[in-house]
Design a protein around this motif. Structure first.
Motif, PDB file in Angstrom:
ATOM      1  N   ASP A  23      -5.847   8.681  -4.170  1.00 31.29           N
ATOM      2  CA  ASP A  23      -6.760   8.136  -5.162  1.00 31.29           C
ATOM      3  C   ASP A  23      -7.587   9.270  -5.769  1.00 31.29           C
ATOM      4  O   ASP A  23      -8.806   9.336  -5.640  1.00 31.29           O
ATOM      5  CB  ASP A  23      -7.677   7.090  -4.510  1.00 31.29           C
ATOM      6  CG  ASP A  23      -8.429   6.273  -5.540  1.00 31.29           C
ATOM      7  OD1 ASP A  23      -8.052   6.334  -6.729  1.00 31.29           O
ATOM      8  OD2 ASP A  23      -9.391   5.591  -5.159  1.00 31.29           O
ATOM      9  N   SER A  67      -6.308   0.721  -0.135  1.00 31.84           N
ATOM     10  CA  SER A  67      -7.284   0.418  -1.182  1.00 31.84           C
ATOM     11  C   SER A  67      -7.614  -1.065  -1.154  1.00 31.84           C
ATOM     12  O   SER A  67      -6.829  -1.890  -0.683  1.00 31.84           O
ATOM     13  CB  SER A  67      -6.726   0.802  -2.554  1.00 31.84           C
ATOM     14  OG  SER A  67      -5.493   0.150  -2.798  1.00 31.84           O
ATOM     15  N   SER A  68      -8.788  -1.404  -1.639  1.00 28.43           N
ATOM     16  CA  SER A  68      -9.234  -2.802  -1.658  1.00 28.43           C
ATOM     17  C   SER A  68      -8.705  -3.489  -2.919  1.00 28.43           C
ATOM     18  O   SER A  68      -8.552  -2.879  -3.976  1.00 28.43           O
ATOM     19  CB  SER A  68     -10.753  -2.854  -1.630  1.00 28.43           C
ATOM     20  OG  SER A  68     -11.230  -2.262  -0.439  1.00 28.43           O
ATOM     21  N   GLN A 120       0.820  -1.212   0.000  1.00 26.35           N
ATOM     22  CA  GLN A 120       0.000   0.000   0.000  1.00 26.35           C
ATOM     23  C   GLN A 120       0.853   1.260   0.000  1.00 26.35           C
ATOM     24  O   GLN A 120       0.485   2.275  -0.606  1.00 26.35           O
ATOM     25  CB  GLN A 120      -0.940   0.005   1.211  1.00 26.35           C
ATOM     26  CG  GLN A 120      -1.953  -1.121   1.232  1.00 26.35           C
ATOM     27  CD  GLN A 120      -3.044  -0.962   0.201  1.00 26.35           C
ATOM     28  OE1 GLN A 120      -3.232   0.114  -0.343  1.00 26.35           O
ATOM     29  NE2 GLN A 120      -3.761  -2.038  -0.080  1.00 26.35           N
TER      30      GLN A 120
END
Length: 436
Positions: free
Chosen positions: A126, A394-395, A40
């Motif tokens: 993002d 984030s996924s 990440q």
């Protein structure tokens, strides 16, 4: 039946089993956390600046241009003529343009001259837009907007005045005292270099560099106003600074700027425009793709992430060795149990499988608990990580590498459990010979 026996055997030694389970759970959780943070952080690092397609400056090397314009590190490149900026602005492929002027500081923090377009188009993470905790963007030529860390460390609020210093040192003897800037807004914390920067207008920065106002110029204005039949007050009103309602930070055109950030109408044209800019004959220019430059910079720091992952792996191995030690230490207590199992027909190989099954059950439960624990912790600390460290989770959290890590741990458990399992196998053979 073998699984039932293994579970009951673990229950009989529940205190030792719980401690071992806790040790393995903490170790696996640590390894998974390091792996998630590693991946990440890399993603967040490469998105320190988001939505900017090209960064243009004087030729100085890709990393130097990136560090000076995005991370506010190092010496800024020499300026590029504003004619080149105007040419870029008129390019059909360019959607928006942000000029940046570097080279000044305020009490150790970098000062960046720009326009209100910076707060409108610059994004991070993002594609998150900049936001203000209080105040507004530039309202007049001597307005300034400060980052969250600047406001926190220096105790600034909207309306405070600050003095800009020439040069990049933490201590400067060339302060622009005659042109103090007024804080019009404070940015929300982003966890990026934006937090440690002071943003001023290009017009105000040029005024600060122009030096103190001349008394002779002031007298000349009054004399000219008198000869033209205007009162001094009327003349001053004509030259009044733009107000909050009519100020346009883009209307001012400086002689040069340090860097320009570009947003394109079509991102697919970035490579083509980069080539055109780099081949410019009017003025030597260099255009870089921020995403590629950030990925290159990350490769330099790749050894650090590998070291962290290796240390976490060693901790897991130590926990698994502790599991094997626990099983070996309880072997003497299990002599009677092994004898009973041999009596009812269990062979030495069955005893070997039983010990390995106990070890695998403990590790599987530990892995499941670790995954749940890490998921809960990451969701709890997600807002704090993004605001404090700029780490945007984030996924999905668990990537392919996380699955590989769990499978490797299970494989290591099988190998480590062979030692107590072989001891049980030998004991089973011995018990069988004695019964014969």
């Amino acid at each position: 039946m073998l699984s039932t026996i293994a579970i009951e055997s673990i229950k009989r030694r529940k205190t030792t089993a719980l401690l071992t389970l806790l040790s393995i759970t903490i170790s696996i959780s640590l390894l998974l956390c390091v792996d998630i943070v590693r991946s990440q952080v890399k993603t967040s690092f490469t998105r320190t600046v988001s939505g900017v397609d090209l960064i243009v400056g004087a030729p100085s090397g890709q990393l130097n241009l990136l560090l000076s314009s995005v991370f506010n590190i190092g010496t800024p490149t020499k300026g590029i003529d504003y004619k080149s900026v105007a040419s870029l602005k008129s390019n059909k492929q360019v959607s928006w343009l942000i000029p940046l002027s570097l080279g000044d500081t305020h009490r150790g923090f970098r000062v960046i001259g720009t326009t209100n377009r910076f707060f409108e188009h610059f994004k991070y993470g993002d594609k998150q837009a900049l936001a203000l905790t209080e105040g507004r963007v530039f309202e007049q030529p001597l307005s300034t907007v400060v980052g969250a860390d600047v406001a926190d460390s220096l105790g600034y609020t909207v309306g405070d005045k600050i003095i800009v210093s020439h040069g990049l040192g933490s201590v400067s003897f060339n302060n622009h005292d005659d042109h103090p800037f007024i804080i019009s807004g404070i940015l929300e914390k982003t966890g990026t270099p934006v937090d440690k920067a002071v943003y001023v207008t290009l017009q105000g920065l040029e005024k600060a560099h122009s030096g103190p106002k001349s008394a002779h110029t002031s007298r000349l204005r009054k004399k000219t106003a008198f000869l033209n039949g205007h009162s001094t007050n009327e003349h001053e009103h004509e030259h009044e600074e733009p107000t909050q309602d009519n100020y346009d930070s883009d209307a001012f055109t400086p002689e040069s700027v340090s860097v320009v950030m570009l947003g394109l109408k079509n991102r697919a044209a970035a490579l083509q425009l980069q080539y055109q800019i780099n081949q410019s004959k009017k003025e030597p220019l260099m255009a870089i793709l921020p995403g590629m430059a950030l990925a290159e910079l990350w490769q330099i720091m790749g050894n650090v992430e590998a070291l962290l992952l290796g240390l976490s792996g060693l901790i897991v191995i130590c926990a698994l060795i502790g599991l094997a030690t626990m099983l070996l230490a309880t072997m003497r207590e299990r002599y009677q149990e092994i004898a009973v199992l041999r009596t009812i027909g269990a062979g030495p190989f069955t005893l070997l499988l039983l010990i390995q099954l106990e070890a695998m059950l403990l590790t599987i439960v530990s892995a499941a608990l670790s995954i749940a624990l890490v998921a809960v912790l990451m969701s709890m600390f997600k807002p704090w990580l993004s605001s404090t460290y700029g780490l945007f989770l984030s996924s999905p959290l668990f990537s392919q590498s996380s699955v590989i890590i769990v499978l490797l741990i299970l494989g290591c458990t099988y190998l480590v459990s062979l030692f107590p399992a072989i001891a049980a196998y030998k004991r089973g053979l011995h018990a069988g010979l004695n019964s014969n």
